[in-house]
Design a protein around this motif. Sequence first.
Motif, short mmCIF file in Angstrom:
data_model
loop_
_atom_site.label_atom_id
_atom_site.label_comp_id
_atom_site.label_asym_id
_atom_site.label_seq_id
_atom_site.Cartn_x
_atom_site.Cartn_y
_atom_site.Cartn_z
N THR A 53 0.85 -1.14 0.01
CA THR A 53 0.13 -0.07 0.04
C THR A 53 0.91 1.17 0.02
O THR A 53 0.65 2.21 -0.58
CB THR A 53 -0.78 0.05 1.21
N GLU A 60 2.08 1.69 -3.43
CA GLU A 60 1.34 2.33 -4.44
C GLU A 60 0.96 3.85 -4.06
O GLU A 60 0.89 4.59 -5.04
CB GLU A 60 -0.10 1.45 -4.20
N ASN A 61 0.91 4.14 -2.82
CA ASN A 61 0.64 5.49 -2.45
C ASN A 61 1.75 6.30 -2.79
O ASN A 61 1.46 7.43 -3.53
CB ASN A 61 0.19 5.74 -0.88
#
Length: 334
Positions: free
Chosen positions: A137, A140-141
């Motif tokens: 995550t 991706e961020n």
Amino acid sequence: MEIDFLQSLEHLGFTARIKRLNERIVSSTVSHYARHHMDIDPNWHVIFLLLKSKGPLTVTEIASSLGFSHPAMIKITRKMREHGYLDMYKDPKDGRKTCISLSEKGKDVLPYFEKEWENIRTVLQEVVNPDFLIQLTELENALDNQSFSERYNLRFGQNSPTMDYTIRNALPYEFAGIGQLLVSVYSNLEGFPKANEQPEYYESLANIGEFTHNPGVELLVALSNTNQIWGAILYFSDMTHYGAPNVKFPKSDVSGFRLLAVDPSARGKGIGRALSNACIEKAKKSGHKQVLIHSTAYMKPAQRMYKQIGFKRHPQIDFKLNGLEVYGFRLPLA
């Protein structure tokens, strides 16, 4: 034991290892579904679960929710429909939109599928550490906030003369070339309406220079060191001529910009951000307290950039353009 070559490459082997891992999981999933007589393909489960959670959606909404490409979602949903799991029908409120929902067959088999997916989740928990999901995550961020190209050019781009460009007000002889760039960029956006669907919109793109005949409107252009048009944007210090149907803007202290476009050959150089910031600086010099802009579901990279700059969703100025949902964003300056 022989050392895995891709592992030995460390960061340079990262994307290849992700691809290899995906192929391994997809192959295992296909075999698993076949053994359990589940007539589905890998990744269909995310469509099932999304439609169960949110109800009928368009292909664009599905692609936006999952972060997949529009063509990929068209291909998957059509195949799921061929297997009888989905229904497709025209939106009763807007005949131009096609809604997608679970069919009766899809709803009937879903409980059995969900039970098996829960078993799959249990097995995956044995090999996928929760910390890995957190790191995924974060990755991706991080790439949403700043792409690889932006990061590369931040470190190395300034050392190359080919990366140089200037931003200034466009001259009349450049208007036609800017119009051609806008038409090309917007017509090639995945899923975005084409010229035959929005003829007036594309006419305004082609004749972008006409906007500058109105007070408070400036057309900015980004030019390479060989005077190639790399990008453009329309700035409004007076929102009277901004062109958002049925939207009431504040009468003072507000600027806006729209119709941002960057030549595909020049992307990754930070031109879109630079053009946006040039408009923001103009707004500040005018003493304005906010900047208002718009975007659509087909412009996700631009929306990510706007959010990085500091813009936030401002639904009060949302509108529809011949059925196209247009979303408002606001940047406070004071």
